[in-house]
Design an enzyme around this catalytic site. Structure first.
Site, PDB file in Angstrom:
ATOM      1  N   LYS A 173       0.858  -1.188   0.000  1.00 19.22           N
ATOM      2  CA  LYS A 173       0.000   0.000   0.000  1.00 19.22           C
ATOM      3  C   LYS A 173       0.888   1.230   0.000  1.00 19.22           C
ATOM      4  CE  LYS A 173      -2.315   2.508   3.359  1.00 19.22           C
ATOM      5  NZ  LYS A 173      -3.014   2.581   4.621  1.00 19.22           N
TER       6      LYS A 173
HETATM    7  C1  R5P Z   1      -2.137   4.724   8.029  1.00 15.16           C
HETATM    8  O1  R5P Z   1      -1.081   4.158   8.243  1.00 15.16           O
HETATM    9  C2  R5P Z   1      -3.347   3.975   8.029  1.00 15.16           C
HETATM   10  O2  R5P Z   1      -3.010   2.647   7.705  1.00 15.16           O
HETATM   11  C3  R5P Z   1      -4.455   4.416   7.095  1.00 15.16           C
HETATM   12  O3  R5P Z   1      -5.339   3.378   7.079  1.00 15.16           O
HETATM   13  C4  R5P Z   1      -4.028   4.704   5.696  1.00 15.16           C
HETATM   14  O4  R5P Z   1      -3.249   5.841   5.630  1.00 15.16           O
HETATM   15  C5  R5P Z   1      -5.184   4.739   4.673  1.00 15.16           C
HETATM   16  O5  R5P Z   1      -6.111   5.631   5.005  1.00 15.16           O
HETATM   17  P1  R5P Z   1      -6.316   6.998   4.254  1.00 15.16           P
HETATM   18  O6  R5P Z   1      -6.977   6.661   2.947  1.00 15.16           O
HETATM   19  O7  R5P Z   1      -7.208   7.754   5.171  1.00 15.16           O
HETATM   20  O8  R5P Z   1      -4.978   7.633   4.013  1.00 15.16           O
END
Ligand code: R5P
Length: 265
Positions: A173
């Site tokens: 991710k």
């Molecule tokens: C951050 O480390 C978290 O895993 C969040 O879940 C991630 O950043 C994804 O969420 P967002 O789309 O709000 O950035």
């Protein structure tokens, strides 16, 4: 891949199209009662029918998600620092693989902080989690590039993504950037994008479309869904881009229509 690993992997990355909509609601482990997640179950439970997987902590899972739910779970297993700490996300292991198995998860997620002063700690803990999770056929999702200090350009995101894949992540991710094709092409494993901080729905859907066009396997999106003025309409619009070939513009139209109709079926 062994059967168990393959089965869990495909409960994250759907076998029909090689894509996924991961709903990220793990923010509380460093942000506390994040805007939009204060009443967690009220916001998140209506989104479950539209999420391919749900990414969250064990505390949120046990307390807010009905165990009767069949949404596949990706468990956040790194943490240890808060938004108040200047070394935000200098994370260690917060949940064992035994606990992950007890919670019947299909994957675990761990943040690595490539380029930070303490990158070595996060990477060595990540590889410990990979060793342990692989023993039981559980895919590890590497979360890269979170944090304020990194310039999230194609050079940095390609570096962090490739490292994560080579170190054992089954899925990475990261963030979308100009030239994202290179991030995808140089990754040995599927790449999904986080949404990042809340932006207007149209922009978030356009970004999702651009990421899919560049070869992303989908999204692991949080704030741009649960902080939307209509979270159900937004996750359905994101799904339309990821799984149904909608452009950003078409998905925004869908969002507006669903919002006018209340968002539900
Ligand atoms: C951050 O480390 C978290 O895993 C969040 O879940 C991630 O950043 C994804 O969420 P967002 O789309 O709000 O950035």
């Amino acid at each position: 891949m062994d059967w168990g690993m393959k089965n869990r992997f495909h409960r994250i990355i759907r076998p029909e199209d090689g894509r996924t909509v991961m709903l990220a609601v793990d923010h509380g482990y460093f942000l506390g009662p994040t805007t939009g997640l204060e009443r967690f179950a009220e916001t998140v439970v209506p989104l479950l029918p539209y999420a391919d997987t749900l990414m969250l902590t064990r505390g949120a899972l046990r307390n807010y998600i009905p165990p009767e739910s069949d949404v596949p779970i990706v468990l956040r297993v790194s943490g240890g620092t808060s938004i108040l700490n200047k070394n935000l996300l200098h994370e260690g292991i917060i949940t064992s693989i035994e606990e992950a198995i007890r919670l019947n998860v299909v994957g675990v997620a761990f943040s690595i902080l490539v380029g930070a002063e303490f990158e070595r700690d996060t990477i060595l803990n990540f590889t410990k989690v990979v060793d342990e999770a692989e023993r039981y056929g559980i895919p590890v999702v590497a979360v890269t590039a979170v944090g304020r200090d990194m310039v999230k350009d194609v050079k940095y995101l390609s570096l962090a993504t490739r490292m994560a894949g080579e170190l054992g992540a089954r899925i990475v991710k990261t963030y979308f950037c100009e030239g994202f094709e290179k991030v995808v092409e140089t990754s040995p494993v599927p790449v999904v994008i986080a949404g990042g901080k809340k932006i207007p729905e149209k922009e978030a859907l356009t970004m999702t479309y651009s990421a899919i066009e560049a070869g992303a396997a989908g999204v692991d999106m949080g704030r741009n869904i649960f902080q939307s003025e209509n979270p159900v309409a937004m996750i359905r619009a994101v799904r339309a881009v990821v799984h149904e070939g909608y452009t950003g513009e078409e998905a925004y139209q869908l969002f507006e229509e669903l919002k006018a109709g209340g968002g539900e079926e």
